[in-house]
Design a protein around this motif. Structure first.
Motif, short mmCIF file in Angstrom:
data_model
loop_
_atom_site.label_atom_id
_atom_site.label_comp_id
_atom_site.label_asym_id
_atom_site.label_seq_id
_atom_site.Cartn_x
_atom_site.Cartn_y
_atom_site.Cartn_z
N VAL A 1 0.85 -1.19 0.00
CA VAL A 1 0.00 0.00 0.00
C VAL A 1 0.89 1.24 0.00
CG1 VAL A 1 -1.84 1.23 1.18
CG2 VAL A 1 -1.75 -1.27 1.30
N VAL A 2 0.92 1.93 -1.14
CA VAL A 2 1.79 3.10 -1.32
C VAL A 2 0.92 4.34 -1.48
CG1 VAL A 2 3.68 4.11 -2.65
CG2 VAL A 2 3.42 1.61 -2.55
N PRO A 3 0.96 5.27 -0.53
CA PRO A 3 0.14 6.48 -0.64
C PRO A 3 0.37 7.22 -1.96
CG PRO A 3 1.05 6.31 1.56
CD PRO A 3 1.69 5.22 0.74
N GLY A 4 -0.74 7.57 -2.60
CA GLY A 4 -0.67 8.27 -3.87
C GLY A 4 -0.53 7.37 -5.07
N TRP A 5 -0.31 6.09 -4.83
CA TRP A 5 -0.12 5.15 -5.92
C TRP A 5 -1.09 3.97 -5.85
CZ3 TRP A 5 2.93 5.74 -10.17
CH2 TRP A 5 3.85 6.80 -10.14
N THR A 6 -1.09 3.25 -4.74
CA THR A 6 -1.91 2.04 -4.65
C THR A 6 -2.87 2.05 -3.47
OG1 THR A 6 -0.27 0.83 -3.32
CG2 THR A 6 -0.07 0.68 -5.73
N ASP A 7 -3.08 3.20 -2.86
CA ASP A 7 -3.93 3.25 -1.68
C ASP A 7 -5.39 3.56 -2.00
OD1 ASP A 7 -3.20 5.82 -2.50
OD2 ASP A 7 -3.28 6.65 -0.47
N ASP A 8 -5.72 3.78 -3.28
CA ASP A 8 -7.11 4.04 -3.62
C ASP A 8 -7.86 2.71 -3.69
OD1 ASP A 8 -7.42 3.35 -6.84
OD2 ASP A 8 -5.41 4.00 -6.26
N ALA A 9 -9.15 2.75 -3.46
CA ALA A 9 -9.96 1.54 -3.35
C ALA A 9 -9.96 0.72 -4.64
CB ALA A 9 -11.39 1.90 -2.95
N GLU A 10 -9.83 1.39 -5.78
CA GLU A 10 -9.92 0.68 -7.06
C GLU A 10 -8.78 -0.31 -7.24
OE1 GLU A 10 -10.19 1.72 -11.85
OE2 GLU A 10 -10.29 3.32 -10.35
N GLN A 11 -7.57 0.05 -6.79
CA GLN A 11 -6.43 -0.85 -6.95
C GLN A 11 -6.65 -2.16 -6.21
OE1 GLN A 11 -3.86 -0.31 -8.90
NE2 GLN A 11 -4.20 1.83 -9.40
N ALA A 12 -6.98 -2.08 -4.92
CA ALA A 12 -7.18 -3.29 -4.13
C ALA A 12 -8.37 -4.09 -4.63
CB ALA A 12 -7.34 -2.92 -2.66
N ALA A 13 -9.43 -3.40 -5.03
CA ALA A 13 -10.64 -4.09 -5.48
C ALA A 13 -10.35 -4.93 -6.73
CB ALA A 13 -11.75 -3.09 -5.76
N GLY A 14 -9.60 -4.37 -7.66
CA GLY A 14 -9.28 -5.10 -8.88
C GLY A 14 -8.43 -6.33 -8.61
N ILE A 15 -7.41 -6.17 -7.77
CA ILE A 15 -6.55 -7.30 -7.45
C ILE A 15 -7.32 -8.35 -6.66
CG2 ILE A 15 -4.48 -8.02 -6.19
CD1 ILE A 15 -3.27 -5.29 -6.85
N ALA A 16 -8.17 -7.91 -5.74
CA ALA A 16 -8.94 -8.85 -4.93
C ALA A 16 -9.87 -9.70 -5.80
CB ALA A 16 -9.75 -8.09 -3.87
N GLU A 17 -10.54 -9.08 -6.73
CA GLU A 17 -11.44 -9.82 -7.62
C GLU A 17 -10.66 -10.82 -8.47
OE1 GLU A 17 -14.81 -8.99 -11.11
OE2 GLU A 17 -13.73 -7.32 -10.19
N PHE A 18 -9.53 -10.38 -9.01
CA PHE A 18 -8.69 -11.24 -9.83
C PHE A 18 -8.17 -12.43 -9.01
CE2 PHE A 18 -4.33 -12.32 -11.23
CZ PHE A 18 -4.59 -12.73 -12.53
N ALA A 19 -7.66 -12.15 -7.82
CA ALA A 19 -7.06 -13.20 -6.98
C ALA A 19 -8.10 -14.21 -6.53
CB ALA A 19 -6.37 -12.57 -5.78
N ALA A 20 -9.29 -13.73 -6.17
CA ALA A 20 -10.34 -14.63 -5.69
C ALA A 20 -10.76 -15.60 -6.78
CB ALA A 20 -11.53 -13.82 -5.20
N ALA A 21 -10.72 -15.16 -8.03
CA ALA A 21 -11.14 -16.02 -9.14
C ALA A 21 -10.10 -17.09 -9.49
CB ALA A 21 -11.42 -15.17 -10.38
N LEU A 22 -8.86 -16.91 -9.04
CA LEU A 22 -7.81 -17.87 -9.39
C LEU A 22 -7.99 -19.21 -8.69
CD1 LEU A 22 -4.66 -15.54 -9.25
CD2 LEU A 22 -5.80 -16.41 -11.31
N GLY A 23 -8.40 -19.17 -7.44
CA GLY A 23 -8.66 -20.40 -6.70
C GLY A 23 -7.47 -21.02 -6.01
N ASN A 24 -6.28 -20.44 -6.16
CA ASN A 24 -5.08 -21.02 -5.53
C ASN A 24 -4.36 -20.05 -4.60
OD1 ASN A 24 -4.29 -19.39 -7.76
ND2 ASN A 24 -2.34 -20.45 -7.90
N VAL A 25 -4.97 -18.89 -4.34
CA VAL A 25 -4.36 -17.89 -3.47
C VAL A 25 -4.72 -18.22 -2.02
CG1 VAL A 25 -4.22 -15.45 -2.85
CG2 VAL A 25 -4.39 -16.13 -5.26
#
Length: 247
Positions: A172-196
């Protein structure tokens, strides 16, 4: 002589650590060289391959063997980190293969940017992949790392297809990856993988600044403060909401 013992590479250093490089206590081999230039990197001394110490896989594994009983009792193992281990795929494959022959649990710590260099034999010798997905939006990823996001996502999908266990890492980098959209996109992608198996949510820190000073380099995020505890917890909650274990 076992073939992997004579494979040569360049090693930055090694260490024995607990809790940050895979399960249990780990012998961690830090390879030299990295193709990315993450703005928050706290190990700039590992960037250049030529700055590493020449070593064979056998020399490194002989050192690790001295800690074998300790690693086994703690349910730990052997981790190859960096730098970027996949910049030296033959050396990394040899290290993982040798660690497996010692009976140790093996982990590969990678950005996935060079995932195409990890052949089937290398991944067969890997019990766990610690995978950094540094940002979700391609433009943000490029600005933050100097590289492209697509290879990392392709590597993540390949690992999912192999059912290879993954611990995801997100800084989590302020000004770069701390906005909700970044985490939401990665979370959706990771959850769909099934091996995280879990997600390590890591707050940006400034502990590497003295290294930049010693190397005569400017720290790219000079003036940026670590994220607040509230922001880090919100990011964790986003991964929880996607059905993932976040720590």
């Amino acid at each position: 002589m076992t073939a992997w013992r004579t494979v040569q590479g360049r090693l930055h250093s090694w260490d024995v650590s607990t809790g940050v490089d895979g399960p249990g206590t780990r012998f961690v081999a830090f390879t030299s060289g990295c193709p990315l230039r993450c703005l928050y990197c706290h190990n700039p001394e590992t960037w250049r391959l030529r700055d590493g110490i020449p070593a064979t896989a056998g020399e490194v594994l002989d050192r690790a063997a001295g800690f074998r009983r300790f690693l086994e009792v703690s349910r730990g193992g052997f981790t190859v980190s960096g730098g970027e281990p996949l910049l030296q795929p033959a050396f990394t494959r040899a290290l993982l293969t040798g660690a497996r022959e010692l009976g140790l649990h093996t982990a590969l710590d990678t950005s996935g940017f060079l995932g195409a260099r990890a052949d089937d034999d290398l991944l067969a010798a890997t019990d766990l992949v610690l995978l950094d997905i540094k940002a979700w939006q391609p433009t943000t990823y490029r600005g933050l790392t100097g590289g492209e996001l697509t290879p990392t996502l392709a590597f993540a999908r390949r690992l999912a297809g192999l059912r290879k266990p993954v611990w995801l890492r997100f800084v989590v980098v302020p000004g770069w990856t701390d906005d909700a959209e970044q985490a939401a996109g990665i979370a959706e992608f990771a959850a769909a993988l099934g091996n995280v198996e879990r997600v390590d949510v890591l707050p940006f820190h400034r502990l590497g600044v003295p290294k930049y000073e010693r190397l005569g380099l400017r720290f790219p995020l000079d003036g940026v403060a670590p994220p607040t505890a509230e922001i880090v917890e919100r990011v964790r909650e986003q991964f929880f909401a996607a059905g993932l274990t976040a720590v």
